[in-house]
Design an enzyme around this catalytic site. Structure first.
Site, short mmCIF file in Angstrom:
data_model
loop_
_atom_site.label_atom_id
_atom_site.label_comp_id
_atom_site.label_asym_id
_atom_site.label_seq_id
_atom_site.Cartn_x
_atom_site.Cartn_y
_atom_site.Cartn_z
N ASP A 239 -5.43 -3.49 -1.02
CA ASP A 239 -5.38 -3.33 -2.27
C ASP A 239 -4.89 -1.84 -2.91
O ASP A 239 -4.95 -1.73 -3.93
CB ASP A 239 -6.70 -3.65 -2.95
CG ASP A 239 -7.65 -2.71 -2.70
OD1 ASP A 239 -7.49 -1.68 -1.78
OD2 ASP A 239 -8.76 -2.52 -3.49
N GLU A 240 -4.18 -1.10 -2.05
CA GLU A 240 -3.65 -0.01 -2.44
C GLU A 240 -2.41 0.34 -1.85
O GLU A 240 -2.31 -0.01 -0.43
CB GLU A 240 -4.52 1.33 -2.13
CG GLU A 240 -5.75 1.67 -2.97
CD GLU A 240 -6.73 2.54 -2.16
OE1 GLU A 240 -6.21 3.74 -2.40
OE2 GLU A 240 -7.80 2.48 -1.66
N ASP B 148 -3.11 1.06 -7.38
CA ASP B 148 -4.59 0.97 -6.83
C ASP B 148 -4.91 -0.54 -7.58
O ASP B 148 -4.97 -0.31 -9.01
CB ASP B 148 -5.48 1.89 -6.95
CG ASP B 148 -6.74 1.67 -6.27
OD1 ASP B 148 -6.86 0.35 -5.93
OD2 ASP B 148 -7.80 2.61 -6.37
#
Lengths: 156, 428
Positions: free
Chosen positions: B109-110, B16
């Site tokens: 973003d993960e 993350d």
């Protein structure tokens, strides 16, 4: 209208810092942030950093003196420049390097810098004005100002 | 004869990014490092992402800029640039593929990934290998990340969340006591899938943290929170229920739209927004290799009720001519001309894969209310050429003339791109 700018310390040559007593303008936004030099129109002697003909200089920002023979303002609307209203002073376009801009309480990022014009007053004192244009919707929402500075290589 | 190698324990990693949009801006603008930064949304009105410095000052995501600047006068605000964020996101994805055979592009973003091989790839312990991966992300992409490693997705995500910012949390190495303590210190609201309502239901039964959650009976949890809640229960026990998904399941619907740049009652501008969103919708339809047959338009109107309308076509299509005509007609039907609209959404439903369609032998047509008769043009040569040129030169390099009424939008390259235009991720 842009009421201030700040410039990262690394952008200003060391030799100019003493000459213009820029130490007083140093600020830091966070414990881990870098030093910046701040230039506000509201200051007693407002200055702007300017690249003029490959020379980096600090020049008076606009004019407050009605007797100086040049417009009493810090900005030059691009429309009026293009209409020829400023031709009398033979303005020259200059580049104002900036890291951040300030407008109505909002600091925003500037990628390269701003466009400005340089002209001489009655006493041949050079003065620099920030070029402005009608704000984009985005800029107007962000700052609540309907005029924005003309930026180099970007539009906010 | 070589002995049989011991089976590698299956472990899942969750990577993350730390304040991703801000970190992405800091990759290219060093002056933003270490200072309070807010990334503004599509209209420049709200903070959609913030740095830890801005968070510490008390600014929350979603706050209007005029409040944010009051709370933190030294903050610097940046215009969002989803295209740049995708560039970095894809770099992260590529790097992860180098060290893991299975990667799920969960969001911009993960990412979830199979972490089982990390010690072998880096030639060290799991914890050290995870730290090395984190360091590579920072050096090669420039983005700080937090990583959690555990037997299940849920635990891995809790691990990365609990180690932020720029931390690593390897949960499968914990002793039973440490594991219990970790669960006790994690409120149930931290679980992905437990919203406010579910948390309240659990609180009604005095279940506040993850340890209390797993100590409850699984059938009771299932009764309370359905099968999804029970899945979380198993995952917290270390029993994987949710797998790493490398390919997005087929969409039931594809939608494009959003704000219309404030509000507009100008019919020409409204139509320009419709056509812009039709072009975005077709781009997404083409990306997924599907046709649509059911078109829905929803409008949010200022000081008025919302509006929704739909058209079902005889044949599935991706034709610009057809879709644009249908949506223009729906806009007309909505009677929104001269009413200010603020948002619109174009939704394509009844999607079918192109190679699974049996085309009719007879011509079918859609007749607009003005009598115009439109037949389907799935192989419309102009549309095909437009797509090829745009793929080569850039989005909207060639676009419908009707969108000329939005000069500001197209003059501004960051408006080219919205977060939902990042293809291939599992969730928004």
């Amino acid at each position: 209208m842009c009421q201030g700018i700040s410039l990262a310390r690394c952008e200003i040559p060391e030799s100019l810092i003493e000459r213009y007593r820029l130490q007083e303008r140093i600020i830091r936004r966070g414990d881990d942030g870098g030093d910046e030099y701040r230039f506000l129109l509201a200051e007693r002697t407002p200055l702007l950093p300017v690249w003029d003909e490959n020379q980096f200089v600090m020049l008076p920002w606009g004019n407050r003196d009605r007797r100086a023979g040049v417009p009493v303002s810090g900005w030059c609307p691009q429309e009026s420049l293009e209409s020829g209203a400023w031709s009398h002073w033979e303005p020259r376009e200059v580049f104002i390097p900036a890291t951040f801009g300030f407008d109505r309480g909002v600091w925003y990022q500037i990628r390269e810098g701003l466009k400005g014009i340089l002209l001489a007053d009655r006493r041949e004192q050079p003065r620099v004005y920030i070029l402005t244009q009608r704000s984009t919707h985005y800029y107007e929402v962000m700052t609540r100002n309907n005029r924005e500075p003309v930026m180099v290589g970007e539009t906010i | 004869m070589a002995g049989k190698e011991p089976a590698v324990k299956k472990l899942i990693g969750h990577l993350d990014s730390d304040c991703f949009y801000v970190s992405a801006e800091r990759v290219r603008f060093r002056a933003l490092r270490g200072i309070p930064v807010g990334v503004l949304g599509n209209q420049g009105a709200c903070v959609i992402a913030k740095s830890y410095e801005l968070k510490a000052a008390g600014v929350k995501t979603g706050v209007p800029i005029w409040d944010a600047r009051r709370i933190c006068p030294e903050a610097v605000f940046v215009k969002r640039d989803f295209r740049w964020y995708e560039v970095l996101s894809r770099k992260m994805l590529d790097l992860l593929h180098e060290v893991s055979p299975t990667v799920e592009y969960y969001s911009i973003d993960e990412m979830f990934f199979d972490a089982s091989q990390l010690p072998r790839v880096f030639g060290t312990s799991m914890e050290a290998a995870t730290q090395q991966l984190q360091q590579r992300m920072l050096e090669e992409v420039g983005v700080p990340v937090s990583i959690g490693i555990a037997e299940t997705r849920t635990l891995a995500k809790l691990g990365s969340d609990s180690s932020k910012p720029f931390g690593v949390h390897v949960l499968h190495d914990l002793t039973e006591r440490e594991h219990r303590e970790f669960l006790r210190s994690t409120p149930v609201e931290e679980l992905c899938g437990i919203g406010r309502r579910s948390a309240q239901k659990l609180a009604d039964h005095k279940i506040y943290n993850c340890l209390e959650f797993i100590r409850a009976d699984s059938t009771f949890i299932r009764k309370l929170l359905t099968i999804k809640g029970e899945g979380l229960w198993w995952e917290l026990q270390g029993e994987p229920v949710q797998k790493i998904v490398t390919q997005r399941p087929p969409h039931k619907a594809i939608s494009r739209g959003g704000s219309v740049g404030g509000k507009t009652a100008d019919p020409v501008e409204q139509q320009a927004w419709i056509v812009r969103n039709v072009e975005r919708l077709i781009e997404a339809i083409d990306y997924h290799g599907v046709f649509t047959r059911h078109l829905v338009l929803t409008l949010e109107r200022v000081n008025d009720h919302g509006w929704a309308g739909q058209v079902v076509l005889a044949e599935p299509t991706n034709s610009f001519k057809m879709l644009a005509a249908v949506y223009r007609e729906l806009l007309e039907r909505s009677d929104s001309r001269r009413k200010a609209i603020s948002h619109m959404h174009l939704i394509a439903q009844k999607l079918s894969y192109r190679d699974e369609i049996q085309r009719t032998l007879f011509e079918t047509a859609w007749v607009a209310s003005n009598g115009d008769r439109l037949t389907d043009h799935p192989l419309d040569k102009v549309a095909d050429l437009k797509q090829q040129i745009n793929q080569k030169i850039g989005r909207f390099a060639i676009r419908s003339g009707e969108t000329l009424h939005l000069p500001e939008i197209y003059a501004d390259e960051t408006n080219d791109y919205d977060i939902c235009d990042v293809q291939g991720k599992m969730c928004f």
